[in-house]
Each structure stands twice: as structure tokens, then as C-alpha cells.
Design an enzyme around this catalytic site. Sequence first.
Site, PDB file in Angstrom:
ATOM      1  N   ARG A 125       0.857  -1.192   0.000  1.00  0.00           N
ATOM      2  CA  ARG A 125       0.000   0.000   0.000  1.00  0.00           C
ATOM      3  C   ARG A 125       0.888   1.235   0.000  1.00  0.00           C
ATOM      4  O   ARG A 125       1.724   1.409   0.886  1.00  0.00           O
ATOM      5  CB  ARG A 125      -0.909   0.012   1.220  1.00  0.00           C
ATOM      6  CG  ARG A 125      -2.057   1.036   1.127  1.00  0.00           C
ATOM      7  CD  ARG A 125      -2.812   1.175   2.444  1.00  0.00           C
ATOM      8  NE  ARG A 125      -2.012   1.860   3.436  1.00  0.00           N
ATOM      9  CZ  ARG A 125      -1.842   1.436   4.684  1.00  0.00           C
ATOM     10  NH1 ARG A 125      -2.416   0.327   5.104  1.00  0.00           N
ATOM     11  NH2 ARG A 125      -1.087   2.120   5.525  1.00  0.00           N
ATOM     12  N   GLU A 144       4.950   7.108   2.313  1.00  0.00           N
ATOM     13  CA  GLU A 144       5.705   5.862   2.441  1.00  0.00           C
ATOM     14  C   GLU A 144       5.039   4.797   1.590  1.00  0.00           C
ATOM     15  O   GLU A 144       3.917   4.977   1.103  1.00  0.00           O
ATOM     16  CB  GLU A 144       5.746   5.395   3.895  1.00  0.00           C
ATOM     17  CG  GLU A 144       4.372   5.047   4.456  1.00  0.00           C
ATOM     18  CD  GLU A 144       4.409   4.614   5.909  1.00  0.00           C
ATOM     19  OE1 GLU A 144       5.524   4.405   6.440  1.00  0.00           O
ATOM     20  OE2 GLU A 144       3.336   4.466   6.518  1.00  0.00           O
ATOM     21  N   ASN A 146       4.142   0.719   2.093  1.00  0.00           N
ATOM     22  CA  ASN A 146       4.101  -0.392   3.052  1.00  0.00           C
ATOM     23  C   ASN A 146       4.193  -1.710   2.295  1.00  0.00           C
ATOM     24  O   ASN A 146       3.276  -2.074   1.556  1.00  0.00           O
ATOM     25  CB  ASN A 146       2.791  -0.353   3.841  1.00  0.00           C
ATOM     26  CG  ASN A 146       2.613   0.943   4.608  1.00  0.00           C
ATOM     27  OD1 ASN A 146       3.119   1.099   5.711  1.00  0.00           O
ATOM     28  ND2 ASN A 146       1.898   1.894   4.012  1.00  0.00           N
ATOM     29  N   SER A 151      -2.473  -2.821   5.853  1.00  0.00           N
ATOM     30  CA  SER A 151      -3.749  -3.153   6.494  1.00  0.00           C
ATOM     31  C   SER A 151      -4.932  -2.343   5.995  1.00  0.00           C
ATOM     32  O   SER A 151      -4.797  -1.418   5.203  1.00  0.00           O
ATOM     33  CB  SER A 151      -3.612  -2.963   8.012  1.00  0.00           C
ATOM     34  OG  SER A 151      -3.225  -1.632   8.294  1.00  0.00           O
ATOM     35  N   LYS A 294      12.357   3.173   4.984  1.00  0.00           N
ATOM     36  CA  LYS A 294      12.440   4.620   4.739  1.00  0.00           C
ATOM     37  C   LYS A 294      13.754   4.980   4.053  1.00  0.00           C
ATOM     38  O   LYS A 294      13.801   5.890   3.223  1.00  0.00           O
ATOM     39  CB  LYS A 294      12.306   5.388   6.061  1.00  0.00           C
ATOM     40  CG  LYS A 294      11.062   5.043   6.876  1.00  0.00           C
ATOM     41  CD  LYS A 294       9.797   5.397   6.123  1.00  0.00           C
ATOM     42  CE  LYS A 294       8.576   5.216   7.015  1.00  0.00           C
ATOM     43  NZ  LYS A 294       8.330   3.828   7.401  1.00  0.00           N
ATOM     44  N   LYS A 353      12.270  10.696  10.170  1.00  0.00           N
ATOM     45  CA  LYS A 353      11.675   9.356  10.130  1.00  0.00           C
ATOM     46  C   LYS A 353      12.691   8.271  10.463  1.00  0.00           C
ATOM     47  O   LYS A 353      13.718   8.150   9.801  1.00  0.00           O
ATOM     48  CB  LYS A 353      11.106   9.077   8.731  1.00  0.00           C
ATOM     49  CG  LYS A 353       9.926   9.947   8.350  1.00  0.00           C
ATOM     50  CD  LYS A 353       9.343   9.474   7.026  1.00  0.00           C
ATOM     51  CE  LYS A 353       7.961  10.054   6.809  1.00  0.00           C
ATOM     52  NZ  LYS A 353       7.290   9.444   5.645  1.00  0.00           N
ATOM     53  N   GLU A 357       7.575   1.037  11.152  1.00  0.00           N
ATOM     54  CA  GLU A 357       6.231   1.058  10.593  1.00  0.00           C
ATOM     55  C   GLU A 357       5.229   1.068  11.745  1.00  0.00           C
ATOM     56  O   GLU A 357       5.572   0.869  12.897  1.00  0.00           O
ATOM     57  CB  GLU A 357       5.999  -0.172   9.704  1.00  0.00           C
ATOM     58  CG  GLU A 357       7.046  -0.392   8.627  1.00  0.00           C
ATOM     59  CD  GLU A 357       7.077   0.701   7.600  1.00  0.00           C
ATOM     60  OE1 GLU A 357       6.057   1.392   7.429  1.00  0.00           O
ATOM     61  OE2 GLU A 357       8.128   0.900   6.969  1.00  0.00           O
ATOM     62  N   GLY A 358       3.956   1.290  11.395  1.00  0.00           N
ATOM     63  CA  GLY A 358       2.903   1.160  12.394  1.00  0.00           C
ATOM     64  C   GLY A 358       2.376   2.458  12.957  1.00  0.00           C
ATOM     65  O   GLY A 358       1.434   2.460  13.737  1.00  0.00           O
ATOM     66  N   ARG A 439      -7.724   7.620   5.272  1.00  0.00           N
ATOM     67  CA  ARG A 439      -7.711   7.749   6.733  1.00  0.00           C
ATOM     68  C   ARG A 439      -7.615   9.221   7.085  1.00  0.00           C
ATOM     69  O   ARG A 439      -6.881   9.981   6.439  1.00  0.00           O
ATOM     70  CB  ARG A 439      -6.536   6.980   7.330  1.00  0.00           C
ATOM     71  CG  ARG A 439      -6.650   5.469   7.197  1.00  0.00           C
ATOM     72  CD  ARG A 439      -5.329   4.788   7.483  1.00  0.00           C
ATOM     73  NE  ARG A 439      -4.341   5.182   6.489  1.00  0.00           N
ATOM     74  CZ  ARG A 439      -3.039   4.933   6.608  1.00  0.00           C
ATOM     75  NH1 ARG A 439      -2.573   4.330   7.680  1.00  0.00           N
ATOM     76  NH2 ARG A 439      -2.200   5.306   5.661  1.00  0.00           N
TER      77      ARG A 439
END
Length: 463
Positions: A125, A144, A146, A151, A294, A353, A357-358, A439
Amino acid sequence: CLTVWRAILSDTRLLQDLAEVAKDTALLNGVLMRTKEEPNSSELVTYAPFTLFPTAVPRGVFEQALAVQTQYNLLVDKISQDSEFLEEALASTAESDDFTGRLFSIYRQTIKEGRSQSVVLGLNRSDYMLDQQEGLPTALRQIEINTIAASFGGLASHTPDLHRHVLKVAGLSDLSHRILDNNPAAGLARGLAKAWELYGVERYSNGTIIITTRINVFFFPRDIPTIRRKFEDVSLGPDKRLFVDGQEVAVVYFRNGYMPQNYPTEQSWETRLLMERSRAIKCPDIATHLAGTKKVQQVLARPGVLERFFPEQPQVVQQIRATFAGLYTLDQGQEGDKTVAMAMANPEQFVLKPQREGGGNNFYGSEICRVLEEARGSSKRTAYILMDKVRARASVNYLLRRGAPLQPSQCLSELGVFGVYVRQGTDMVMNECVGHLLRTKSSEHADGGVAAGVAVLDNPLLV
């Protein structure tokens, strides 16, 4: 529609009624999650947090994000096959960041031993924000990509009908057609199913798909056995075949494994290496996992690097490069020193950065200065990259969360685009853009996603 919209925002009772309708509709449409109090229970659920209204997104940049996704799929796959590039890009970061170093050690071991599986599955993603600076056209900027545990494909498949119903109840049904159908879960499942099928062709029996987490559901186009297990539940059998509960595993989908806390013991790291050595198809394999770091993102922004992967394809290079934000190295040396000076002088213009992740890991403003000052005179700074801060324009919306009051918020949004690819040897069997995710969070929060409790689910309303 504008008159109706203004009337809605000024009518507190109507907003409260719409919020209750929206929550009921979320429950009816499967926009669900387990509760914080009972995270392991299937007996108690609530609605996943979401916006009361969809958010306006310019159609042009939305279509740009979808159009470039298959090229990003190809780029990630090409990077994963280029061991020389990964060595050059990640050597300094692997030395300064222990987590990246452990992953890179597994990668080097698998390269030394030779790849045990010719089928590669990528479910990724790519996330973007809209740069909307005064006097300049709106620009799509990648935050970024993923390559592990991308998810919310499942929940994103259910939210269009939710917001269409809210618009209908609000008297804005004329806008419903601006919310596109969206079913990334189906596309992600097709990719998993294709990999499972190819494993069967090579092994003469299909085996099982194992998902390394507590919770994840895919709806497959046919009867494919799927189980959820922890790292320690797997074992390596004859001919490098992977087993769990006595069943041969065809595909391992990593729903975790992207944060240091996912590896609490040395056995966890040993199991990750065991799975990488196995014949099972990994999603992602360790090379693809590293391709999403990254540091790799920053190196790709250097002049001439994209051309390495797309020689004599200037249109593809331009299509990808047009989405890049400003990205700067913090490696030791004159160029890294220049980046530090730039960040210290104007920290509000950048994001620092780490290789994580997350959500909730980045540094902003004075925190950038603190981290760089602490790393002064050491190689610790090479564990980070610096990125231009995207100047997005806030809009008013209502963020619906269980137990939270209904109140307007100045909101910022992030657009994600799902990609799926399957390669068998040198043959790209599947390469698709399969859907999107929006989001939204309050502008008072600098960082954090849905899982971190900051952002909520949303839908683009194309304008």
C-alpha cells in the site's frame, strides 16, 4: 448541495441523529473491530472509528495515485531482486539501527544460501498526502510505501455504502456517485490465491495459507485452507517445506513482524530466518520487506536512481518521481551534515523518520532538534531520514469513536492505494491496483494511524 451542507453543520440535533444512523450503519455493514477492553474476544465488538462525512479529494490527484500503483509494484519487485542496490542503500542504516540490522542479517544469509522459492507475492500500500500550498497546484506526495502488513483492505471494502447512506439520510444523495466502489479485500485475496495456486503447481499439492497474527480475514474465490498462527508455531520439514499443525504451508502472510516488539525473543528471530529459508511463499519475503524501508525511499529520490530500475523508460520514471516529496540523507559526511544544518535551522518544515512502521514513530518540530542533537558526533543519525513536511489543507469533519463526544475537528487525510503483484521466476503473472483507503485524523495530531488510535476510516468524495 452547498446550502444543505451548511444547514447540516449548523443543526446540532441533526448532526447527533446522523451520527447515530452512521454508527448503526457501520455495524450493519461490518465496519467492526474488537474492543480495547477485550482485544482477544470474538464475543464483544464495536464499530471501527470513522468520519461522519466523506472527505473531498480532487479527482485528478486521486486518479494519479491509482495510475502509478502498478509502476510502484514493479519498482518494489525490481529492488527486491537487486542485492547490490540493497547493500549500497542499507549498509550504513543496518549498522546504526539494530532492528534493520537484524532484518538485513537474515537477508544476507538467504542470499548466501540461495533463494528457495521462485514465486514472489507482493501485497503493498502506497500512502500519500496532498500538498496544498498557497498559490501552487495541489500535488500528490508519497509518505511511504508499506510492503509488509498493508492493512485495512477489508474495512475499506465496507465503508463506501456506509457514507452513501449517511449522505442519503442527510439529503445529499446527489453526491453519492462521487464515492467510488472499492473492494481491495477481493484483490488482495486474488493475489494470495494466485500464489497458493502456483505453489501447488510447483509442489503438486497446494498446502495451507498461514497468517502470522491473531486477526485477519480474507474471502477467497475458492476453498483455500487458511489458519492464523504465531511465529513459534511453525517448523521446517524435509526439502525445506514449512509445516504448522502437521499441515504443509504454501503461503506465509506476515500480519506482524514489522516492529521490534514482534520479536521478543531470540527464537522469534530464528523463526523468521527459518521461514525465509523455507519453500513457502512469503508475503513479503525479506528482500521485499527491506525494499519498503524509509532509507530505500530516500535513496530512490536521488538523481538517476529510478533510471537504474527503469532504463530507457523516462515516462515511468517521471510518473513515479512526480509523487516524491523532498527526501534527504543523514549519512555521515558533507551531505548528511548539510541535512542536519537545514533541519536544525527550520525544524517545522520537516519530518524526521526512523526505520519503523505502524504509526506514531516520527519526529516533528523541536523533537527533530533534540534527536539530531543527541546523535551529534555519532553514526546514530544514519538510522533516520529527513523528509519535507507536506502542507495539507485541513477540512472540517466529525470523528466518530466509541465513547468520544460529537464535535467538529479540523482534519487532515492520507490516501492509500493497494497494489498486488505475483511473479514466478522472471514472469510477472499478476500486477494490479486493487483499491484505495482514506484515513483522516485531527490536525492537532502530528502522527499516528487508525491502529494507533489517532486516525479514523474515511472515504474520498471526488471533486
